[in-house]
Motif scaffolding. Structure first.
Motif, mmCIF file in Angstrom:
data_model
loop_
_atom_site.group_PDB
_atom_site.id
_atom_site.type_symbol
_atom_site.label_atom_id
_atom_site.label_comp_id
_atom_site.label_asym_id
_atom_site.label_seq_id
_atom_site.Cartn_x
_atom_site.Cartn_y
_atom_site.Cartn_z
ATOM 1 N N UNK A 3 0.840 -1.206 0.000
ATOM 2 C CA UNK A 3 0.000 0.000 0.000
ATOM 3 C C UNK A 3 0.871 1.252 0.000
ATOM 4 N N UNK A 4 1.955 1.227 0.767
ATOM 5 C CA UNK A 4 2.859 2.370 0.866
ATOM 6 C C UNK A 4 3.512 2.659 -0.488
ATOM 7 N N UNK A 5 3.982 1.621 -1.178
ATOM 8 C CA UNK A 5 4.604 1.786 -2.487
ATOM 9 C C UNK A 5 3.587 2.321 -3.481
ATOM 10 N N UNK A 6 2.380 1.781 -3.466
ATOM 11 C CA UNK A 6 1.338 2.213 -4.396
ATOM 12 C C UNK A 6 1.047 3.709 -4.228
ATOM 13 N N UNK A 7 1.022 4.207 -3.025
ATOM 14 C CA UNK A 7 0.735 5.620 -2.794
ATOM 15 C C UNK A 7 1.867 6.510 -3.287
ATOM 16 N N UNK A 8 3.079 6.005 -3.362
ATOM 17 C CA UNK A 8 4.213 6.816 -3.780
ATOM 18 C C UNK A 8 4.380 6.897 -5.287
ATOM 19 N N UNK A 9 3.682 6.056 -6.047
ATOM 20 C CA UNK A 9 3.765 6.124 -7.495
ATOM 21 C C UNK A 9 3.041 7.373 -7.980
ATOM 22 N N UNK A 10 3.684 8.091 -8.882
ATOM 23 C CA UNK A 10 3.045 9.275 -9.442
ATOM 24 C C UNK A 10 2.898 9.081 -10.938
ATOM 25 N N UNK A 11 1.741 9.402 -11.457
ATOM 26 C CA UNK A 11 1.458 9.293 -12.882
ATOM 27 C C UNK A 11 0.950 10.636 -13.370
ATOM 28 N N UNK A 12 1.278 10.958 -14.619
ATOM 29 C CA UNK A 12 0.695 12.132 -15.243
ATOM 30 C C UNK A 12 -0.513 11.668 -16.017
ATOM 31 N N UNK A 13 -1.631 12.287 -15.779
ATOM 32 C CA UNK A 13 -2.830 11.846 -16.458
ATOM 33 C C UNK A 13 -3.964 12.831 -16.323
ATOM 34 N N UNK A 14 -5.124 12.407 -16.811
ATOM 35 C CA UNK A 14 -6.309 13.237 -16.829
ATOM 36 C C UNK A 14 -7.488 12.431 -16.325
ATOM 37 N N UNK A 35 -12.445 15.975 -25.027
ATOM 38 C CA UNK A 35 -11.082 15.447 -25.096
ATOM 39 C C UNK A 35 -10.837 14.475 -26.244
ATOM 40 N N UNK A 36 -11.836 14.151 -27.051
ATOM 41 C CA UNK A 36 -11.651 13.133 -28.090
ATOM 42 C C UNK A 36 -10.599 13.506 -29.123
ATOM 43 N N UNK A 37 -10.470 14.766 -29.462
ATOM 44 C CA UNK A 37 -9.460 15.152 -30.454
ATOM 45 C C UNK A 37 -8.044 14.834 -29.972
ATOM 46 N N UNK A 38 -7.827 14.904 -28.684
ATOM 47 C CA UNK A 38 -6.504 14.608 -28.125
ATOM 48 C C UNK A 38 -6.255 13.111 -27.945
ATOM 49 N N UNK A 39 -7.327 12.304 -27.926
ATOM 50 C CA UNK A 39 -7.208 10.870 -27.692
ATOM 51 C C UNK A 39 -8.026 10.079 -28.712
ATOM 52 N N UNK A 40 -7.664 10.133 -30.002
ATOM 53 C CA UNK A 40 -8.461 9.448 -31.027
ATOM 54 C C UNK A 40 -8.511 7.933 -30.831
ATOM 55 N N UNK A 41 -7.497 7.352 -30.224
ATOM 56 C CA UNK A 41 -7.500 5.905 -30.005
ATOM 57 C C UNK A 41 -8.576 5.490 -29.004
ATOM 58 N N UNK A 56 -15.871 6.160 -15.880
ATOM 59 C CA UNK A 56 -15.228 7.252 -15.173
ATOM 60 C C UNK A 56 -13.856 6.735 -14.776
ATOM 61 N N UNK A 57 -12.809 7.446 -15.213
ATOM 62 C CA UNK A 57 -11.483 6.951 -14.881
ATOM 63 C C UNK A 57 -10.390 7.947 -15.166
ATOM 64 N N UNK A 58 -9.172 7.445 -15.174
ATOM 65 C CA UNK A 58 -7.968 8.255 -15.377
ATOM 66 C C UNK A 58 -7.291 7.824 -16.659
ATOM 67 N N UNK A 59 -6.988 8.802 -17.524
ATOM 68 C CA UNK A 59 -6.193 8.542 -18.723
ATOM 69 C C UNK A 59 -4.751 8.867 -18.364
ATOM 70 N N UNK A 60 -3.904 7.869 -18.300
ATOM 71 C CA UNK A 60 -2.502 8.059 -17.919
ATOM 72 C C UNK A 60 -1.673 8.176 -19.184
ATOM 73 N N UNK A 61 -0.900 9.248 -19.261
ATOM 74 C CA UNK A 61 -0.071 9.503 -20.446
ATOM 75 C C UNK A 61 1.392 9.478 -20.097
#
Length: 61
Positions: A3-14, A35-41, A56-61
């Motif tokens: 749990x501690x390791x999981x909290x320390x991970x940082x991701x850039x996303x939306x 946001x579809x124009x930025x994420x056509x896939x 409902x979620x997070x798009x990690x880039x």
């Protein structure tokens, strides 16, 4: 992963909300920005989802 390791991970996303209704795919930020124009896939993949789908979620880039 601990749990501690999981909290320390940082991701850039939306944070994003995806909906499919009558074959139309909509992808918006939590503030309502389209946001579809930025994420056509995402649109291509969402075409396989059934109508009345909402995700409902997070798009990690």
């Amino acid at each position: 992963m601990s749990h501690e390791t999981h909290q320390n991970l940082e991701k850039d996303g939306f944070r994003a909300l995806l909906s499919v209704d009558a074959g139309q795919v909509v992808l918006r930020s939590r503030r309502g920005t389209e946001m579809l124009l930025a994420f056509p896939q995402i649109e291509a993949g969402a075409a396989y989802l059934p109508d009345a789908t909402a995700l409902d979620g997070e798009l990690v880039v």
